[in-house]
Design a protein around this motif. Structure first.
Motif, PDB file in Angstrom:
ATOM      1  N   ALA A 138       0.832  -1.209   0.000  1.00  0.00           N
ATOM      2  CA  ALA A 138       0.000   0.000   0.000  1.00  0.00           C
ATOM      3  C   ALA A 138       0.863   1.253   0.000  1.00  0.00           C
ATOM      4  CB  ALA A 138      -0.924  -0.002   1.214  1.00  0.00           C
ATOM      5  N   VAL A 139       1.848   1.262   0.874  1.00  0.00           N
ATOM      6  CA  VAL A 139       2.713   2.440   0.990  1.00  0.00           C
ATOM      7  C   VAL A 139       4.158   1.991   0.881  1.00  0.00           C
ATOM      8  CG1 VAL A 139       3.389   4.402   2.426  1.00  0.00           C
ATOM      9  CG2 VAL A 139       1.057   3.495   2.583  1.00  0.00           C
ATOM     10  N   LYS A 140       4.899   2.671   0.008  1.00  0.00           N
ATOM     11  CA  LYS A 140       6.306   2.339  -0.129  1.00  0.00           C
ATOM     12  C   LYS A 140       7.117   3.625   0.021  1.00  0.00           C
ATOM     13  CE  LYS A 140       9.231  -0.528  -3.086  1.00  0.00           C
ATOM     14  NZ  LYS A 140      10.369   0.334  -3.404  1.00  0.00           N
ATOM     15  N   VAL A 141       8.092   3.560   0.927  1.00  0.00           N
ATOM     16  CA  VAL A 141       8.946   4.722   1.180  1.00  0.00           C
ATOM     17  C   VAL A 141      10.369   4.334   0.826  1.00  0.00           C
ATOM     18  CG1 VAL A 141       9.807   6.305   2.954  1.00  0.00           C
ATOM     19  CG2 VAL A 141       7.440   5.501   3.046  1.00  0.00           C
ATOM     20  N   ASP A 142      11.034   5.163   0.000  1.00  0.00           N
ATOM     21  CA  ASP A 142      12.414   4.863  -0.407  1.00  0.00           C
ATOM     22  C   ASP A 142      13.367   5.956   0.027  1.00  0.00           C
ATOM     23  OD1 ASP A 142      12.331   2.400  -1.825  1.00  0.00           O
ATOM     24  OD2 ASP A 142      11.104   3.425  -3.350  1.00  0.00           O
TER      25      ASP A 142
ATOM     26  N   ASP B 216      13.607   3.345   4.607  1.00  0.00           N
ATOM     27  CA  ASP B 216      12.959   2.480   3.616  1.00  0.00           C
ATOM     28  C   ASP B 216      11.838   1.758   4.325  1.00  0.00           C
ATOM     29  OD1 ASP B 216      14.574   2.803   1.257  1.00  0.00           O
ATOM     30  OD2 ASP B 216      16.184   1.893   2.454  1.00  0.00           O
ATOM     31  N   LEU B 217      10.678   1.730   3.691  1.00  0.00           N
ATOM     32  CA  LEU B 217       9.537   1.147   4.385  1.00  0.00           C
ATOM     33  C   LEU B 217       8.581   0.581   3.349  1.00  0.00           C
ATOM     34  CD1 LEU B 217       8.761   1.093   7.397  1.00  0.00           C
ATOM     35  CD2 LEU B 217       7.434   3.160   7.024  1.00  0.00           C
ATOM     36  N   GLU B 218       8.098  -0.617   3.623  1.00  0.00           N
ATOM     37  CA  GLU B 218       7.051  -1.169   2.764  1.00  0.00           C
ATOM     38  C   GLU B 218       5.910  -1.603   3.654  1.00  0.00           C
ATOM     39  OE1 GLU B 218       8.410  -4.228   0.203  1.00  0.00           O
ATOM     40  OE2 GLU B 218       9.471  -2.846  -1.133  1.00  0.00           O
ATOM     41  N   ILE B 219       4.763  -1.003   3.471  1.00  0.00           N
ATOM     42  CA  ILE B 219       3.623  -1.345   4.305  1.00  0.00           C
ATOM     43  C   ILE B 219       2.606  -2.099   3.459  1.00  0.00           C
ATOM     44  CG2 ILE B 219       1.848  -0.445   5.856  1.00  0.00           C
ATOM     45  CD1 ILE B 219       3.572   2.137   6.008  1.00  0.00           C
TER      46      ILE B 219
ATOM     47  N   PRO C 116      10.764  16.462   2.126  1.00  0.00           N
ATOM     48  CA  PRO C 116      11.992  15.741   2.453  1.00  0.00           C
ATOM     49  C   PRO C 116      13.178  16.261   1.653  1.00  0.00           C
ATOM     50  CG  PRO C 116      10.569  14.397   1.084  1.00  0.00           C
ATOM     51  CD  PRO C 116       9.821  15.672   1.340  1.00  0.00           C
ATOM     52  N   ILE C 117      14.400  16.036   2.176  1.00  0.00           N
ATOM     53  CA  ILE C 117      15.616  16.398   1.439  1.00  0.00           C
ATOM     54  C   ILE C 117      15.836  15.416   0.301  1.00  0.00           C
ATOM     55  CG2 ILE C 117      18.115  16.590   1.608  1.00  0.00           C
ATOM     56  CD1 ILE C 117      17.822  17.282   4.470  1.00  0.00           C
ATOM     57  N   ALA C 118      15.536  14.159   0.598  1.00  0.00           N
ATOM     58  CA  ALA C 118      15.749  13.128  -0.408  1.00  0.00           C
ATOM     59  C   ALA C 118      14.737  12.022  -0.201  1.00  0.00           C
ATOM     60  CB  ALA C 118      17.167  12.554  -0.279  1.00  0.00           C
ATOM     61  N   GLY C 119      14.583  11.209  -1.206  1.00  0.00           N
ATOM     62  CA  GLY C 119      13.714  10.057  -1.070  1.00  0.00           C
ATOM     63  C   GLY C 119      12.385  10.236  -1.766  1.00  0.00           C
ATOM     64  N   SER C 120      11.661   9.135  -1.862  1.00  0.00           N
ATOM     65  CA  SER C 120      10.374   9.200  -2.547  1.00  0.00           C
ATOM     66  C   SER C 120       9.358   8.325  -1.835  1.00  0.00           C
ATOM     67  CB  SER C 120      10.532   8.739  -3.994  1.00  0.00           C
ATOM     68  OG  SER C 120      10.896   7.377  -4.003  1.00  0.00           O
ATOM     69  N   VAL C 121       8.092   8.630  -2.114  1.00  0.00           N
ATOM     70  CA  VAL C 121       6.992   7.905  -1.495  1.00  0.00           C
ATOM     71  C   VAL C 121       6.058   7.460  -2.607  1.00  0.00           C
ATOM     72  CG1 VAL C 121       4.968   8.146  -0.015  1.00  0.00           C
ATOM     73  CG2 VAL C 121       7.110   9.267   0.618  1.00  0.00           C
ATOM     74  N   SER C 122       5.595   6.216  -2.544  1.00  0.00           N
ATOM     75  CA  SER C 122       4.562   5.855  -3.498  1.00  0.00           C
ATOM     76  C   SER C 122       3.410   5.158  -2.791  1.00  0.00           C
ATOM     77  CB  SER C 122       5.139   4.984  -4.612  1.00  0.00           C
ATOM     78  OG  SER C 122       5.528   3.736  -4.086  1.00  0.00           O
TER      79      SER C 122
ATOM     80  N   TYR D 195       0.392   2.634  -3.566  1.00  0.00           N
ATOM     81  CA  TYR D 195      -0.007   1.632  -4.566  1.00  0.00           C
ATOM     82  C   TYR D 195       0.744   1.839  -5.876  1.00  0.00           C
ATOM     83  CZ  TYR D 195      -3.697  -0.193  -1.590  1.00  0.00           C
ATOM     84  OH  TYR D 195      -4.381  -0.789  -0.577  1.00  0.00           O
ATOM     85  N   GLY D 196       2.036   2.072  -5.764  1.00  0.00           N
ATOM     86  CA  GLY D 196       2.878   2.134  -6.953  1.00  0.00           C
ATOM     87  C   GLY D 196       2.887   3.455  -7.697  1.00  0.00           C
ATOM     88  N   LYS D 197       2.017   4.392  -7.290  1.00  0.00           N
ATOM     89  CA  LYS D 197       2.026   5.684  -7.983  1.00  0.00           C
ATOM     90  C   LYS D 197       2.381   6.781  -6.985  1.00  0.00           C
ATOM     91  CE  LYS D 197      -1.590   4.657 -11.331  1.00  0.00           C
ATOM     92  NZ  LYS D 197      -3.023   4.884 -11.469  1.00  0.00           N
ATOM     93  N   SER D 198       2.679   7.973  -7.502  1.00  0.00           N
ATOM     94  CA  SER D 198       3.076   9.055  -6.602  1.00  0.00           C
ATOM     95  C   SER D 198       1.880   9.488  -5.749  1.00  0.00           C
ATOM     96  CB  SER D 198       3.598  10.234  -7.405  1.00  0.00           C
ATOM     97  OG  SER D 198       2.509  11.000  -7.869  1.00  0.00           O
ATOM     98  N   TYR D 199       2.210  10.031  -4.603  1.00  0.00           N
ATOM     99  CA  TYR D 199       1.157  10.413  -3.665  1.00  0.00           C
ATOM    100  C   TYR D 199       0.192  11.424  -4.284  1.00  0.00           C
ATOM    101  CZ  TYR D 199      -1.017  12.928   0.178  1.00  0.00           C
ATOM    102  OH  TYR D 199      -1.924  13.543   0.982  1.00  0.00           O
TER     103      TYR D 199
END
Lengths: 391, 244
Positions: B5-9, B25-28, B57-63, B65-69
């Motif tokens: 559902a939520v992926k944090v890189d 890094d997080l995968e929920i 954030p300074i760096a990183g990305s969040v998605s 369900y695979g798409k941008s927030y």
């Protein structure tokens, strides 16, 4: 402060005839009508937009913006060399906006809190503006006199065009308010949440702030740099006391603003020596004072009265509950007991007993009291409710 | 295998020079009821706020369900900390809950009968229907928290982020809230909760993330909720790791 209020009141009563005359004049005299309309419109737009400033906890933003407008007025005069109010107001608008951007920039880019940013910009711009004013005064130019009217305002200089401009701005901001009502409300209440819903909160903020800047600049001619923020805050602060609905608050604030404008102009017109801006501001402050004391739910007076009443009720209930416990030990609930037992109960007085008799909860017979059926039922209800909340 | 559902890189967030979150890094997975635990200043609220785009954030990305927030906003609901708003604001309980419909309405459009109905239903779900016209300052702390929860429920989202929903509420409200969260999980919604009370973690949640600036561990409560991870998260050494 008190003496000024007193004198305003004195004028109102002693000069009744003048005041009536004035009311007639408003309808017949062109100049007076223009000025009254102008101050009323100004008051109403300030009340309307001021509500948002107060609820955003940016009350002092108005103060900073109005002070920041001063150097703009001076520079506009230096460049154009003329005293036409349009040019000067454009200058005021420009420097007011620059001041606002600085404030927002300082709070977001540095670690200074907004009160510091406001104070810095206010004093810097105002100081610079005063410097320019004194510089202008030293110049050999016949035109320079009268620029200082922007310090404290001079309603008498309002002409029909100014009033039209105010009417248009009031109309436009009313439309914008109605159109973006929901966006403004959510920005005021919970900015972060509004962001997560996908609203560009910076844009909403810019929209409302620019209208506040425009309203302030419009008011400079009438109320002046120094007192302008009171026009913005006082009606809103007073209105907040009367209602718990944002919509009603905006309406009431704009009514208070308009009323301050009309009454203030009236008083100053019947009293040659009083200048309009300060009188309007004082009338608005009287509204605030009155609202703080007399507003039904939030006002100090009724709050205190409610507090006293609640305490009395509670005392009665406690006594009744105590009696209930005694009566409960007998099969016949109306069995009489001596008043002496009650003396053991803290907080018991003859007065409370009399009140219970008045309410028909207790019957007195010489030195004996007994609960009535009604009293017993009320007490047992009280008792049940207490039990319920304890659960 | 359930979808993520939520992926944090590689998410890194800093105020000034000091990182608040470091390379997370997080995968929920979908359908979990997850607690984020960690000491004060561990960045729990910051993590949620950065996922939701409130903080940059300074760096990183969040998605999501695979798409941008930004594309998936309508799938996400947020319950902020109760203390983050002014409860003396002139408005009613119903009105606050209605705000949950503003997102789907978009700019300018006003809430109508349909939105009102949804808001009333949400109020009923949290047991606050009889308070709908109450001025919000006259609600107790627990009731205010329920109003916030109702506002998020109105959004009818798939993923719920909640920042300390149990803070300052009594036992009754806590049970009421956790029951609603469990219902959400039953409906295959994903719920992510910043949580403080370690004792209740095994009872309330099935997934947990230990956070202390860095991510310490994340996974099912039964596998990773142990002394080892607790010491790593709350132990005396936790400050040293980021300041090298």
């Amino acid at each position: 402060m008190v003496s000024i209020i007193k004198s305003v009141y004195k004028n109102k009563t002693i000069e009744t005839i003048d005041f009536l005359e004035y009311i007639q004049l408003v309808f017949t005299d062109y100049t007076l009508r223009t000025i009254t309309l102008g101050t009323a419109l100004l008051g109403s737009i300030c009340g309307m937009l001021g509500s948002f400033a107060v609820l955003r906890k940016q009350s002092l933003l108005g103060d900073a913006i109005s002070h920041a407008a001063l150097p703009g007025i001076a520079i506009a005069f230096l460049i154009s060399g003329a005293k036409s109010s349009d040019t000067l107001l454009i200058g005021a608008l420009a420097s007011g906006l620059i001041g606002t951007v600085w404030i927002k920039g300082i709070t977001s880019k540095t670690h200074l809190k907004s009160d510091t940013a406001l104070g810095l910009v206010l004093s810097l711009f105002f100081g610079f503006g005063m410097l320019l004013l004194t510089f202008i005064q030293k110049q050999p130019n016949a035109n320079q006199a009268g620029l200082d009217k922007y310090l404290f305002g001079q309603a008498a200089t309002l002409v029909e065009r100014d009033v039209w401009l105010m009417a248009i701005v009031t109309g436009v901001s009313l439309c914008v308010l109605l159109l973006f009502w929901k966006e403004f409300k959510i920005l005021l209440f919970d900015e972060d949440y509004a962001k997560t819903l996908g609203f560009n909160t910076k844009r909403i903020d810019m929209l409302i702030t620019s209208f506040i800047v425009v309203a302030i600049v419009l008011g400079l001619q009438t109320v002046g740099v120094v007192l302008m923020s009171a026009m913005l805050l006082a009606p809103a602060a007073a209105a907040r006391q009367w209602t718990n609905s944002l919509g009603k608050m905006v309406v009431i604030a704009s009514f208070f603003g308009a009323a301050s404008g009309i009454i203030g102009t009236g008083i100053s017109a019947t009293q040659n020596q009083l200048s309009t801006g300060p009188v309007i501001v004082i009338i608005a402050s009287i509204f605030v004072l009155f609202s703080f004391i007399f507003a039904p739910s939030r006002g100090l007076l009724f709050r205190q009265l409610r507090f006293i009443k609640n305490r009395r009720d509670l005392e009665l209930h406690k006594t009744l509950a105590f009696m209930y416990h005694i009566a409960n030990t007998h099969e016949d609930i109306t069995h009489p007991h001596t008043i002496k037992i009650l003396n053991n109960f803290q907080g018991f007085t003859r007065k409370t007993l009399q009140k219970l008799v008045d309410k028909n909860y207790v019957a007195l017979d010489g030195q004996m009291w007994s609960l009535t059926k009604e009293g017993f039922d009320t007490a047992s209800n009280l008792y049940n409710q207490l039990n319920k909340t304890n659960e | 295998m359930k979808p993520i559902a939520v992926k944090v890189d590689d998410l890194t967030v800093a105020y000034n020079y000091k990182p608040v979150l470091w390379d997370i890094d997080l995968e929920i997975p979908e359908g979990v009821l997850m607690a984020i635990v960690g000491p004060n200043g561990a960045g729990k609220s910051t993590l949620i706020k950065s996922i939701l785009g409130i903080l940059k954030p300074i760096a990183g990305s969040v998605s999501i369900y695979g798409k941008s927030y930004e594309d998936q906003r309508s799938l996400v609901a947020y319950v902020p900390q109760k203390g983050s708003v002014d409860w003396d604001f002139p408005t009613t309980a119903l009105d606050v809950v209605m705000m949950g419909t503003y997102g789907s309405l978009g700019w300018i459009k006003r809430p109508k009968q349909k939105e009102k109905k949804a808001a009333l239903e949400a109020l009923e779900k949290v047991g606050m229907l009889s308070f709908k016209n109450r001025q919000i300052s006259q609600l107790s702390g627990g009731q205010q928290q329920r109003i916030f929860l109702a506002r998020a429920l109105v959004q009818n989202a798939s993923i719920y982020f909640m920042d300390e929903p149990f803070q300052g509420v009594d036992a009754t409200t806590e049970i009421a809230i956790i029951n609603i969260l469990k219902e959400l999980r039953k409906a295959n919604k994903t719920v992510i909760v910043v949580h403080h009370d370690l004792q209740t973690v095994p009872e309330y949640f099935d997934w947990v993330t230990f956070l202390n600036v860095k991510k310490i561990a994340t996974g099912p409560v039964k596998d990773i909720f142990n002394d080892d991870n607790l010491t790593k998260t709350y132990g005396i050494n936790y400050q040293v790791s980021i300041q090298e």
